[in-house]
Design an enzyme around this catalytic site. Structure first.
Site, short mmCIF file in Angstrom:
data_model
loop_
_atom_site.label_atom_id
_atom_site.label_comp_id
_atom_site.label_asym_id
_atom_site.label_seq_id
_atom_site.Cartn_x
_atom_site.Cartn_y
_atom_site.Cartn_z
N ASP A 1 25.30 84.96 9.45
CA ASP A 1 23.98 85.37 8.95
C ASP A 1 23.95 85.47 7.42
O ASP A 1 24.86 86.06 6.83
CB ASP A 1 23.61 86.76 9.49
CG ASP A 1 23.63 86.84 11.02
OD1 ASP A 1 24.44 86.13 11.64
OD2 ASP A 1 22.83 87.62 11.56
N HIS B 1 20.54 86.04 5.98
CA HIS B 1 19.42 86.99 5.93
C HIS B 1 18.80 87.15 4.55
O HIS B 1 18.65 88.26 4.04
CB HIS B 1 19.86 88.35 6.47
CG HIS B 1 19.70 88.47 7.97
ND1 HIS B 1 18.51 88.22 8.61
CD2 HIS B 1 20.59 88.79 8.95
CE1 HIS B 1 18.66 88.39 9.92
NE2 HIS B 1 19.92 88.72 10.15
N ASP C 1 20.02 82.89 11.47
CA ASP C 1 19.57 84.07 10.72
C ASP C 1 19.72 83.85 9.21
O ASP C 1 20.35 84.63 8.50
CB ASP C 1 20.27 85.36 11.18
CG ASP C 1 19.68 85.88 12.49
OD1 ASP C 1 18.91 85.13 13.13
OD2 ASP C 1 19.98 87.03 12.87
N ASP D 1 14.61 86.48 6.77
CA ASP D 1 14.24 87.86 7.14
C ASP D 1 15.19 88.87 6.52
O ASP D 1 16.34 88.57 6.21
CB ASP D 1 14.22 88.07 8.66
CG ASP D 1 12.93 87.57 9.31
OD1 ASP D 1 11.93 87.41 8.58
OD2 ASP D 1 12.94 87.33 10.53
N ARG D 2 14.66 90.11 6.39
CA ARG D 2 15.41 91.24 5.80
C ARG D 2 15.54 91.09 4.29
O ARG D 2 14.90 91.80 3.55
CB ARG D 2 16.80 91.40 6.43
CG ARG D 2 16.75 91.68 7.91
CD ARG D 2 16.63 93.17 8.18
NE ARG D 2 16.61 93.48 9.59
CZ ARG D 2 16.31 94.69 10.07
NH1 ARG D 2 15.98 95.66 9.24
NH2 ARG D 2 16.30 94.92 11.36
N ASN E 1 18.26 84.17 16.18
CA ASN E 1 17.09 84.84 16.76
C ASN E 1 16.02 85.13 15.72
O ASN E 1 14.86 85.35 16.08
CB ASN E 1 17.52 86.15 17.47
CG ASN E 1 18.19 87.12 16.54
OD1 ASN E 1 19.13 86.75 15.82
ND2 ASN E 1 17.73 88.35 16.51
N HIS E 2 16.38 85.12 14.43
CA HIS E 2 15.36 85.34 13.39
C HIS E 2 14.63 84.08 12.96
O HIS E 2 13.71 84.16 12.16
CB HIS E 2 15.98 86.04 12.17
CG HIS E 2 16.01 87.53 12.33
ND1 HIS E 2 14.96 88.35 11.98
CD2 HIS E 2 16.94 88.34 12.89
CE1 HIS E 2 15.25 89.61 12.27
NE2 HIS E 2 16.45 89.62 12.83
N HIS F 1 24.81 81.33 17.68
CA HIS F 1 24.45 82.52 16.91
C HIS F 1 24.79 83.82 17.64
O HIS F 1 25.39 84.73 17.08
CB HIS F 1 22.96 82.50 16.56
CG HIS F 1 22.54 83.71 15.78
ND1 HIS F 1 22.90 83.90 14.47
CD2 HIS F 1 21.85 84.82 16.14
CE1 HIS F 1 22.43 85.07 14.04
NE2 HIS F 1 21.79 85.65 15.04
N ARG G 1 20.53 95.81 22.34
CA ARG G 1 19.34 95.42 21.58
C ARG G 1 18.08 95.42 22.43
O ARG G 1 16.98 95.39 21.90
CB ARG G 1 19.50 94.00 21.04
CG ARG G 1 20.66 93.82 20.12
CD ARG G 1 20.83 92.35 19.80
NE ARG G 1 22.08 92.09 19.10
CZ ARG G 1 22.19 92.03 17.77
NH1 ARG G 1 21.14 92.20 17.02
NH2 ARG G 1 23.36 91.80 17.21
N HIS H 1 25.51 87.17 14.14
CA HIS H 1 24.51 88.05 14.77
C HIS H 1 24.76 89.55 14.60
O HIS H 1 23.85 90.34 14.76
CB HIS H 1 24.44 87.68 16.26
CG HIS H 1 23.27 88.20 17.04
ND1 HIS H 1 22.00 88.29 16.53
CD2 HIS H 1 23.18 88.64 18.32
CE1 HIS H 1 21.18 88.76 17.47
NE2 HIS H 1 21.88 89.00 18.55
MN LIG Z 1 20.84 87.66 14.75
#
Ligand SMILES: [Mn+2]
Length: 484
Positions: A228, A230, A257, A260-261, A289-290, A338, A386, A413
Protein backbone atom coordinates in the site's frame (compact mmCIF):
# COMPACT_ATOMS: atom_id res chain seq x y z
CA UNK A 1 -0.07 -10.00 50.33
CA UNK A 2 1.07 -7.74 47.50
CA UNK A 3 -0.78 -4.60 46.57
CA UNK A 4 -2.38 -6.01 43.44
CA UNK A 5 -3.97 -9.08 44.98
CA UNK A 6 -5.66 -6.94 47.64
CA UNK A 7 -7.51 -5.06 44.92
CA UNK A 8 -10.87 -6.18 43.66
CA UNK A 9 -11.29 -7.19 40.02
CA UNK A 10 -13.28 -4.02 39.46
CA UNK A 11 -10.39 -1.90 40.71
CA UNK A 12 -7.83 -3.87 38.67
CA UNK A 13 -9.96 -3.37 35.59
CA UNK A 14 -10.04 0.39 36.20
CA UNK A 15 -6.23 0.43 36.48
CA UNK A 16 -5.99 -1.43 33.16
CA UNK A 17 -8.37 1.06 31.55
CA UNK A 18 -6.10 3.94 32.60
CA UNK A 19 -3.09 2.16 31.06
CA UNK A 20 -5.12 1.42 27.94
CA UNK A 21 -6.15 5.05 27.56
CA UNK A 22 -2.49 6.08 27.79
CA UNK A 23 -1.55 3.55 25.09
CA UNK A 24 -4.39 4.88 22.94
CA UNK A 25 -3.17 8.46 23.33
CA UNK A 26 0.30 7.32 22.23
CA UNK A 27 -1.30 5.85 19.04
CA UNK A 28 -0.48 2.32 20.27
CA UNK A 29 -3.88 1.01 19.31
CA UNK A 30 -3.08 -2.73 19.28
CA UNK A 31 -1.65 -2.42 22.78
CA UNK A 32 -4.70 -0.46 23.90
CA UNK A 33 -6.97 -3.23 22.56
CA UNK A 34 -4.99 -5.81 24.52
CA UNK A 35 -5.32 -3.81 27.77
CA UNK A 36 -9.04 -3.11 27.29
CA UNK A 37 -9.47 -6.85 26.64
CA UNK A 38 -7.84 -7.62 29.99
CA UNK A 39 -10.11 -5.08 31.69
CA UNK A 40 -13.17 -6.69 30.05
CA UNK A 41 -11.96 -10.09 31.22
CA UNK A 42 -12.07 -8.81 34.83
CA UNK A 43 -15.26 -6.77 34.52
CA UNK A 44 -17.38 -7.24 31.41
CA UNK A 45 -20.28 -5.13 32.66
CA UNK A 46 -18.61 -1.75 32.22
CA UNK A 47 -19.79 -0.27 28.91
CA UNK A 48 -16.88 2.18 28.80
CA UNK A 49 -14.37 -0.63 28.22
CA UNK A 50 -16.35 -1.98 25.29
CA UNK A 51 -16.87 1.47 23.77
CA UNK A 52 -13.20 2.38 24.16
CA UNK A 53 -12.07 -0.90 22.64
CA UNK A 54 -14.47 -0.23 19.77
CA UNK A 55 -12.73 3.11 19.15
CA UNK A 56 -9.29 1.47 19.16
CA UNK A 57 -10.55 -1.08 16.59
CA UNK A 58 -11.82 1.82 14.46
CA UNK A 59 -8.34 3.34 14.51
CA UNK A 60 -6.93 0.06 13.13
CA UNK A 61 -9.65 -0.03 10.44
CA UNK A 62 -11.15 -3.10 12.15
CA UNK A 63 -14.67 -1.82 11.66
CA UNK A 64 -16.37 -5.21 12.00
CA UNK A 65 -14.84 -5.68 15.45
CA UNK A 66 -15.68 -2.07 16.33
CA UNK A 67 -19.36 -2.66 15.52
CA UNK A 68 -19.34 -5.83 17.65
CA UNK A 69 -17.77 -4.08 20.65
CA UNK A 70 -20.01 -1.03 20.41
CA UNK A 71 -23.05 -3.31 20.20
CA UNK A 72 -21.83 -5.00 23.39
CA UNK A 73 -21.48 -1.57 25.08
CA UNK A 74 -25.11 -0.84 24.12
CA UNK A 75 -26.26 -4.21 25.52
CA UNK A 76 -24.44 -3.58 28.79
CA UNK A 77 -25.82 -0.05 29.15
CA UNK A 78 -28.55 1.01 26.71
CA UNK A 79 -28.49 4.56 28.11
CA UNK A 80 -24.78 5.07 27.37
CA UNK A 81 -24.66 7.35 24.32
CA UNK A 82 -20.99 6.54 23.50
CA UNK A 83 -22.02 3.00 22.53
CA UNK A 84 -24.29 4.25 19.74
CA UNK A 85 -21.80 6.95 18.86
CA UNK A 86 -18.94 4.51 18.36
CA UNK A 87 -21.08 2.08 16.41
CA UNK A 88 -22.36 4.92 14.21
CA UNK A 89 -18.80 6.03 13.50
CA UNK A 90 -17.75 2.46 12.59
CA UNK A 91 -20.74 2.05 10.25
CA UNK A 92 -19.84 5.35 8.68
CA UNK A 93 -16.30 4.20 8.02
CA UNK A 94 -17.73 1.10 6.31
CA UNK A 95 -19.93 3.30 4.12
CA UNK A 96 -23.07 1.98 5.84
CA UNK A 97 -24.69 5.39 6.10
CA UNK A 98 -28.22 4.26 6.87
CA UNK A 99 -27.14 2.15 9.85
CA UNK A 100 -24.94 5.05 11.02
CA UNK A 101 -27.89 7.43 10.81
CA UNK A 102 -29.98 5.22 13.11
CA UNK A 103 -27.24 5.22 15.75
CA UNK A 104 -26.75 8.97 15.65
CA UNK A 105 -30.49 9.47 16.00
CA UNK A 106 -30.25 7.36 19.15
CA UNK A 107 -27.38 9.51 20.46
CA UNK A 108 -29.54 12.57 19.92
CA UNK A 109 -32.43 10.93 21.77
CA UNK A 110 -30.21 10.20 24.78
CA UNK A 111 -28.53 13.63 24.74
CA UNK A 112 -31.13 15.99 23.21
CA UNK A 113 -29.27 19.12 24.31
CA UNK A 114 -25.78 18.12 23.19
CA UNK A 115 -24.81 20.53 20.36
CA UNK A 116 -22.14 18.11 19.10
CA UNK A 117 -24.65 15.26 18.75
CA UNK A 118 -27.08 17.60 16.96
CA UNK A 119 -24.42 18.74 14.50
CA UNK A 120 -23.26 15.22 13.71
CA UNK A 121 -26.79 13.96 13.20
CA UNK A 122 -27.43 16.80 10.77
CA UNK A 123 -24.25 15.99 8.82
CA UNK A 124 -25.20 12.33 8.70
CA UNK A 125 -28.65 13.17 7.36
CA UNK A 126 -27.02 15.29 4.67
CA UNK A 127 -24.63 12.47 3.75
CA UNK A 128 -27.45 9.92 3.48
CA UNK A 129 -29.44 12.31 1.31
CA UNK A 130 -26.46 12.89 -0.97
CA UNK A 131 -25.88 9.13 -1.34
CA UNK A 132 -29.55 8.54 -2.15
CA UNK A 133 -29.40 11.31 -4.76
CA UNK A 134 -26.25 9.90 -6.35
CA UNK A 135 -27.74 6.39 -6.39
CA UNK A 136 -30.87 7.74 -8.06
CA UNK A 137 -29.06 9.55 -10.86
CA UNK A 138 -26.59 6.74 -11.52
CA UNK A 139 -29.29 4.11 -12.15
CA UNK A 140 -29.19 2.84 -15.70
CA UNK A 141 -26.00 4.67 -16.61
CA UNK A 142 -23.41 2.45 -15.01
CA UNK A 143 -23.24 -0.57 -17.30
CA UNK A 144 -23.90 1.03 -20.65
CA UNK A 145 -21.76 4.12 -21.02
CA UNK A 146 -17.96 4.28 -21.02
CA UNK A 147 -16.59 7.67 -20.11
CA UNK A 148 -13.14 6.62 -21.39
CA UNK A 149 -14.52 5.89 -24.87
CA UNK A 150 -16.08 9.34 -25.01
CA UNK A 151 -12.81 11.24 -24.47
CA UNK A 152 -10.30 12.13 -27.19
CA UNK A 153 -7.38 13.81 -25.47
CA UNK A 154 -6.01 15.02 -28.84
CA UNK A 155 -8.82 17.56 -29.04
CA UNK A 156 -7.96 19.20 -25.72
CA UNK A 157 -5.97 22.33 -26.22
CA UNK A 158 -2.93 23.19 -24.10
CA UNK A 159 -2.74 26.93 -23.51
CA UNK A 160 0.60 28.51 -24.50
CA UNK A 161 1.01 29.96 -21.00
CA UNK A 162 1.04 26.41 -19.49
CA UNK A 163 4.55 25.89 -18.10
CA UNK A 164 4.32 22.30 -16.82
CA UNK A 165 5.46 18.97 -18.28
CA UNK A 166 4.41 18.31 -21.88
CA UNK A 167 4.12 15.18 -24.03
CA UNK A 168 4.86 15.65 -27.72
CA UNK A 169 2.75 13.21 -29.68
CA UNK A 170 1.26 9.98 -28.39
CA UNK A 171 4.10 8.35 -26.47
CA UNK A 172 4.85 9.03 -22.81
CA UNK A 173 8.62 9.54 -22.49
CA UNK A 174 11.04 9.27 -19.57
CA UNK A 175 11.83 12.98 -19.90
CA UNK A 176 8.16 13.78 -19.53
CA UNK A 177 7.77 11.55 -16.47
CA UNK A 178 10.79 13.10 -14.76
CA UNK A 179 9.49 16.61 -15.51
CA UNK A 180 6.06 15.58 -14.18
CA UNK A 181 7.61 14.28 -10.93
CA UNK A 182 9.40 17.62 -10.51
CA UNK A 183 6.13 19.49 -11.06
CA UNK A 184 4.39 17.26 -8.50
CA UNK A 185 7.15 17.91 -5.96
CA UNK A 186 6.39 21.62 -6.33
CA UNK A 187 2.68 20.81 -5.88
CA UNK A 188 1.89 21.72 -9.50
CA UNK A 189 -0.59 19.52 -11.34
CA UNK A 190 -0.08 18.53 -14.97
CA UNK A 191 -2.41 19.72 -17.74
CA UNK A 192 -5.69 17.84 -18.07
CA UNK A 193 -4.77 16.82 -21.59
CA UNK A 194 -1.74 14.88 -20.39
CA UNK A 195 -3.60 13.49 -17.38
CA UNK A 196 -6.27 12.17 -19.80
CA UNK A 197 -3.58 10.75 -22.06
CA UNK A 198 -1.85 8.86 -19.25
CA UNK A 199 -5.04 7.47 -17.76
CA UNK A 200 -6.54 6.45 -21.12
CA UNK A 201 -3.37 4.76 -22.33
CA UNK A 202 -2.97 2.96 -19.01
CA UNK A 203 -6.58 1.80 -19.32
CA UNK A 204 -5.91 0.22 -22.72
CA UNK A 205 -2.95 -1.65 -21.26
CA UNK A 206 -4.82 -2.94 -18.19
CA UNK A 207 -7.86 -3.90 -20.21
CA UNK A 208 -5.81 -6.23 -22.37
CA UNK A 209 -4.33 -8.06 -19.37
CA UNK A 210 -5.84 -11.14 -17.73
CA UNK A 211 -7.29 -11.09 -14.18
CA UNK A 212 -4.28 -13.15 -13.05
CA UNK A 213 -1.00 -11.97 -14.57
CA UNK A 214 2.03 -14.24 -14.97
CA UNK A 215 5.28 -12.35 -14.45
CA UNK A 216 8.51 -13.82 -15.76
CA UNK A 217 11.77 -12.70 -14.15
CA UNK A 218 14.81 -13.93 -16.12
CA UNK A 219 17.75 -15.58 -14.31
CA UNK A 220 19.84 -13.06 -12.34
CA UNK A 221 17.16 -10.45 -12.98
CA UNK A 222 15.28 -8.96 -10.02
CA UNK A 223 11.74 -7.83 -9.31
CA UNK A 224 10.41 -5.51 -6.59
CA UNK A 225 7.02 -5.83 -4.89
CA UNK A 226 5.61 -2.84 -2.99
CA UNK A 227 2.53 -2.75 -0.76
CA UNK A 228 0.00 0.00 0.00
CA UNK A 229 1.15 3.53 -0.84
CA UNK A 230 -2.12 5.29 0.10
CA UNK A 231 -1.45 8.67 -1.44
CA UNK A 232 1.96 9.15 0.20
CA UNK A 233 3.64 10.50 -2.93
CA UNK A 234 6.80 11.72 -1.21
CA UNK A 235 7.36 8.28 0.32
CA UNK A 236 6.83 6.76 -3.15
CA UNK A 237 9.60 9.03 -4.48
CA UNK A 238 11.75 7.81 -1.59
CA UNK A 239 11.20 4.19 -2.70
CA UNK A 240 12.47 5.15 -6.16
CA UNK A 241 15.38 6.95 -4.49
CA UNK A 242 16.28 3.81 -2.50
CA UNK A 243 15.55 1.18 -5.15
CA UNK A 244 15.83 3.04 -8.45
CA UNK A 245 13.21 4.34 -10.89
CA UNK A 246 11.18 1.67 -12.69
CA UNK A 247 12.81 0.50 -15.94
CA UNK A 248 13.06 -2.66 -18.06
CA UNK A 249 15.97 -3.73 -15.81
CA UNK A 250 14.23 -2.62 -12.60
CA UNK A 251 10.61 -3.81 -12.77
CA UNK A 252 8.01 -3.23 -10.04
CA UNK A 253 4.67 -4.55 -8.87
CA UNK A 254 2.58 -2.19 -6.76
CA UNK A 255 0.09 -4.33 -4.90
CA UNK A 256 -3.00 -2.10 -4.60
CA UNK A 257 -4.25 0.73 -2.38
CA UNK A 258 -2.38 3.42 -4.29
CA UNK A 259 -4.95 6.06 -3.37
CA UNK A 260 -7.07 7.36 -0.44
CA UNK A 261 -6.02 8.50 3.05
CA UNK A 262 -2.87 10.37 1.95
CA UNK A 263 -3.52 13.72 0.26
CA UNK A 264 -1.20 13.16 -2.71
CA UNK A 265 -3.16 10.28 -4.19
CA UNK A 266 -3.54 11.87 -7.61
CA UNK A 267 0.22 12.36 -7.85
CA UNK A 268 0.74 8.71 -6.88
CA UNK A 269 -1.71 7.25 -9.38
CA UNK A 270 -0.56 9.46 -12.29
CA UNK A 271 3.05 8.52 -11.53
CA UNK A 272 2.31 4.77 -11.47
CA UNK A 273 0.11 4.97 -14.58
CA UNK A 274 2.73 7.05 -16.42
CA UNK A 275 5.40 4.42 -15.70
CA UNK A 276 2.93 1.75 -16.88
CA UNK A 277 2.61 3.63 -20.20
CA UNK A 278 6.38 4.07 -20.41
CA UNK A 279 7.34 0.47 -19.52
CA UNK A 280 4.30 -1.80 -19.90
CA UNK A 281 6.37 -4.91 -19.04
CA UNK A 282 8.21 -3.34 -16.11
CA UNK A 283 5.35 -1.81 -14.13
CA UNK A 284 2.60 -4.05 -12.79
CA UNK A 285 -0.33 -2.78 -10.74
CA UNK A 286 -2.84 -4.89 -8.83
CA UNK A 287 -6.22 -3.70 -7.62
CA UNK A 288 -6.67 -3.05 -3.89
CA UNK A 289 -9.90 -2.62 -1.97
CA UNK A 290 -9.37 1.16 -2.17
CA UNK A 291 -9.46 1.16 -5.97
CA UNK A 292 -13.24 1.38 -5.80
CA UNK A 293 -15.94 4.03 -5.98
CA UNK A 294 -17.34 3.45 -2.51
CA UNK A 295 -13.94 3.77 -0.82
CA UNK A 296 -12.84 6.76 -2.92
CA UNK A 297 -16.03 8.61 -1.97
CA UNK A 298 -15.26 8.32 1.72
CA UNK A 299 -11.47 8.26 2.05
CA UNK A 300 -10.36 11.24 -0.01
CA UNK A 301 -9.47 10.27 -3.58
CA UNK A 302 -12.77 11.52 -5.02
CA UNK A 303 -12.49 14.86 -3.23
CA UNK A 304 -8.86 15.21 -4.27
CA UNK A 305 -9.55 14.51 -7.95
CA UNK A 306 -12.45 16.97 -7.92
CA UNK A 307 -10.20 19.61 -6.38
CA UNK A 308 -7.11 19.06 -8.57
CA UNK A 309 -8.76 18.06 -11.89
CA UNK A 310 -12.54 17.74 -12.35
CA UNK A 311 -15.61 15.50 -12.05
CA UNK A 312 -14.97 13.72 -15.35
CA UNK A 313 -11.76 12.29 -13.96
CA UNK A 314 -13.63 10.84 -10.97
CA UNK A 315 -15.69 8.70 -13.33
CA UNK A 316 -12.69 7.93 -15.52
CA UNK A 317 -10.55 6.69 -12.64
CA UNK A 318 -13.44 4.57 -11.37
CA UNK A 319 -13.67 2.96 -14.81
CA UNK A 320 -9.93 2.33 -15.08
CA UNK A 321 -9.75 0.87 -11.57
CA UNK A 322 -12.24 -1.75 -12.79
CA UNK A 323 -9.65 -2.82 -15.39
CA UNK A 324 -6.82 -3.49 -12.91
CA UNK A 325 -5.73 -7.14 -12.62
CA UNK A 326 -6.43 -8.91 -9.32
CA UNK A 327 -3.46 -11.25 -8.90
CA UNK A 328 0.13 -11.80 -10.05
CA UNK A 329 2.27 -14.94 -10.07
CA UNK A 330 6.04 -14.50 -10.27
CA UNK A 331 7.90 -17.33 -12.07
CA UNK A 332 5.16 -19.84 -11.14
CA UNK A 333 6.29 -19.60 -7.51
CA UNK A 334 5.15 -16.44 -5.74
CA UNK A 335 1.45 -15.57 -5.58
CA UNK A 336 0.69 -11.88 -4.97
CA UNK A 337 -2.71 -10.35 -4.13
CA UNK A 338 -3.76 -7.28 -2.13
CA UNK A 339 -5.83 -8.96 0.60
CA UNK A 340 -5.61 -12.72 0.73
CA UNK A 341 -7.24 -16.10 0.33
CA UNK A 342 -10.69 -17.57 0.16
CA UNK A 343 -13.65 -18.82 2.16
CA UNK A 344 -13.52 -22.15 0.31
CA UNK A 345 -10.71 -24.66 -0.28
CA UNK A 346 -9.72 -25.89 -3.70
CA UNK A 347 -9.50 -22.55 -5.51
CA UNK A 348 -7.20 -22.96 -8.51
CA UNK A 349 -5.29 -20.28 -10.38
CA UNK A 350 -7.57 -21.01 -13.32
CA UNK A 351 -10.55 -19.95 -11.17
CA UNK A 352 -8.85 -16.61 -10.53
CA UNK A 353 -8.00 -16.20 -14.22
CA UNK A 354 -11.67 -16.75 -14.96
CA UNK A 355 -12.96 -13.96 -12.67
CA UNK A 356 -14.84 -11.30 -14.62
CA UNK A 357 -13.15 -8.43 -12.82
CA UNK A 358 -14.47 -5.48 -14.87
CA UNK A 359 -16.80 -4.24 -12.16
CA UNK A 360 -16.95 -2.59 -8.75
CA UNK A 361 -15.82 -5.10 -6.10
CA UNK A 362 -18.70 -7.33 -4.99
CA UNK A 363 -19.53 -7.94 -1.31
CA UNK A 364 -18.73 -11.65 -1.46
CA UNK A 365 -17.02 -14.26 -3.58
CA UNK A 366 -13.47 -14.73 -4.88
CA UNK A 367 -12.98 -11.15 -6.06
CA UNK A 368 -14.18 -9.69 -2.75
CA UNK A 369 -11.97 -12.04 -0.75
CA UNK A 370 -8.83 -11.39 -2.85
CA UNK A 371 -9.21 -7.66 -2.10
CA UNK A 372 -10.28 -7.78 1.56
CA UNK A 373 -9.08 -10.90 3.45
CA UNK A 374 -6.43 -10.97 6.18
CA UNK A 375 -4.34 -13.79 7.66
CA UNK A 376 -5.00 -14.90 11.26
CA UNK A 377 -2.69 -16.67 13.73
CA UNK A 378 -5.26 -19.42 14.45
CA UNK A 379 -5.77 -22.34 12.06
CA UNK A 380 -8.86 -22.54 9.89
CA UNK A 381 -11.03 -19.58 9.00
CA UNK A 382 -12.68 -16.86 11.06
CA UNK A 383 -14.87 -13.81 10.59
CA UNK A 384 -13.17 -10.68 9.31
CA UNK A 385 -12.29 -8.01 11.88
CA UNK A 386 -13.01 -5.53 9.08
CA UNK A 387 -16.52 -6.78 8.48
CA UNK A 388 -15.70 -7.67 4.83
CA UNK A 389 -13.94 -10.80 3.54
CA UNK A 390 -12.55 -13.25 6.11
CA UNK A 391 -9.52 -14.26 8.18
CA UNK A 392 -7.57 -17.35 7.11
CA UNK A 393 -5.04 -19.48 8.97
CA UNK A 394 -1.71 -21.10 8.09
CA UNK A 395 -3.43 -24.37 7.06
CA UNK A 396 -5.52 -22.47 4.48
CA UNK A 397 -2.38 -20.80 3.12
CA UNK A 398 -0.47 -24.11 2.94
CA UNK A 399 -3.28 -25.94 1.16
CA UNK A 400 -3.72 -23.16 -1.39
CA UNK A 401 0.01 -23.04 -2.17
CA UNK A 402 0.19 -26.84 -2.37
CA UNK A 403 -2.90 -27.15 -4.59
CA UNK A 404 -1.40 -24.64 -7.02
CA UNK A 405 2.22 -25.75 -6.85
CA UNK A 406 3.33 -22.41 -5.40
CA UNK A 407 5.89 -21.54 -2.71
CA UNK A 408 4.92 -18.21 -1.18
CA UNK A 409 1.96 -15.86 -0.71
CA UNK A 410 2.73 -12.11 -0.67
CA UNK A 411 -0.05 -9.72 0.30
CA UNK A 412 -0.43 -6.17 1.62
CA UNK A 413 -3.52 -4.42 3.06
CA UNK A 414 -2.42 -4.22 6.72
CA UNK A 415 -0.16 -1.66 8.38
CA UNK A 416 2.79 -3.35 10.11
CA UNK A 417 5.21 -1.74 12.59
CA UNK A 418 8.27 -2.90 10.63
CA UNK A 419 6.62 -2.44 7.23
CA UNK A 420 6.29 -6.19 6.80
CA UNK A 421 5.46 -9.34 8.70
CA UNK A 422 6.26 -12.98 7.98
CA UNK A 423 3.51 -15.37 9.14
CA UNK A 424 2.12 -18.83 8.51
CA UNK A 425 5.46 -20.61 9.01
CA UNK A 426 7.18 -18.40 6.50
CA UNK A 427 4.62 -19.08 3.74
CA UNK A 428 2.98 -15.65 3.92
CA UNK A 429 4.55 -12.18 3.84
CA UNK A 430 2.62 -8.95 4.39
CA UNK A 431 4.30 -5.93 2.76
CA UNK A 432 3.12 -2.37 3.42
CA UNK A 433 4.83 0.64 1.82
CA UNK A 434 3.22 3.66 3.52
CA UNK A 435 5.58 4.59 6.40
CA UNK A 436 4.10 6.54 9.32
CA UNK A 437 0.70 5.75 7.81
CA UNK A 438 -1.68 8.73 7.98
CA UNK A 439 1.12 10.72 9.69
CA UNK A 440 0.05 8.86 12.78
CA UNK A 441 1.00 5.20 13.06
CA UNK A 442 4.78 5.51 13.48
CA UNK A 443 5.36 2.38 11.32
CA UNK A 444 8.13 1.73 8.84
CA UNK A 445 7.47 1.01 5.18
CA UNK A 446 8.90 -1.96 3.28
CA UNK A 447 9.34 -3.46 -0.16
CA UNK A 448 10.48 -6.92 -1.23
CA UNK A 449 13.14 -7.55 -3.84
CA UNK A 450 13.15 -10.99 -5.46
CA UNK A 451 16.12 -12.20 -7.52
CA UNK A 452 15.66 -15.06 -10.01
CA UNK A 453 15.96 -17.99 -10.08
CA UNK A 454 15.84 -18.57 -6.27
CA UNK A 455 13.31 -15.76 -5.65
CA UNK A 456 14.44 -15.49 -2.05
CA UNK A 457 12.55 -12.48 -0.59
CA UNK A 458 14.99 -9.71 0.26
CA UNK A 459 13.07 -7.21 2.42
CA UNK A 460 14.11 -3.55 2.63
CA UNK A 461 12.52 -1.26 5.22
CA UNK A 462 12.48 2.53 5.29
CA UNK A 463 11.16 5.46 7.35
CA UNK A 464 8.83 8.25 6.35
CA UNK A 465 10.18 11.38 4.65
CA UNK A 466 8.74 14.89 5.10
CA UNK A 467 5.91 16.09 2.86
CA UNK A 468 4.29 19.49 2.24
CA UNK A 469 1.85 20.52 4.93
CA UNK A 470 -1.31 18.93 3.61
CA UNK A 471 -2.72 16.53 6.20
CA UNK A 472 -3.87 13.01 5.34
CA UNK A 473 -7.64 12.85 4.73
CA UNK A 474 -7.62 16.56 3.79
CA UNK A 475 -10.00 15.75 0.92
CA UNK A 476 -11.93 13.00 2.69
CA UNK A 477 -15.64 13.01 3.44
CA UNK A 478 -16.14 15.85 5.93
CA UNK A 479 -18.47 13.82 7.95
CA UNK A 480 -16.07 10.92 8.45
CA UNK A 481 -13.33 13.29 9.58
CA UNK A 482 -15.51 14.50 12.45
CA UNK A 483 -15.13 11.09 14.08
CA UNK A 484 -11.41 10.51 13.65
MN1 LIG B 1 -6.32 -2.47 1.66
Amino acid sequence: MDDNSSKSDVQKAEDLKIQANDAFKANKFAQAIDLYSQAIELNSSNAVYWANRAFAHTKLEEYGSAVQDATKAIEVDPKYSKGYYRRGAAYLAMGKFKEALKDFQQVKRICPNDPDATRKLKECEKAVQKIRFEEAISVGHTETRSIADSIDYHTIEVEPQYTGARIDGDAVTLDFVKQMLDDFKKQKCIHKRYAFQIVLQARDLFRSMPSLVDVNVPNSGHFTVCGDVHGQFFDLLNIFELNGLPSEENPYLFNGDFVDRGSFSLEVILTLFAFKCLYPRAMYLARGNHESKSMNKIYGFEGEVKSKLNDTFIELFAEVFCCLPLAHVINNKVFVVHGGLFSVDGVKLSDIRAIDRFREPPEEGLMCEILWSDPQPQLGRGPSKRGVGLSFGADVTKRFLQDNNLELLVRSHEVKDEGYEIEHDGKLITVFSAPNYCDQMGNKGAFIRFTAPELKPDIVTFSAVPHPDVKPMAYANNFLRMFQ
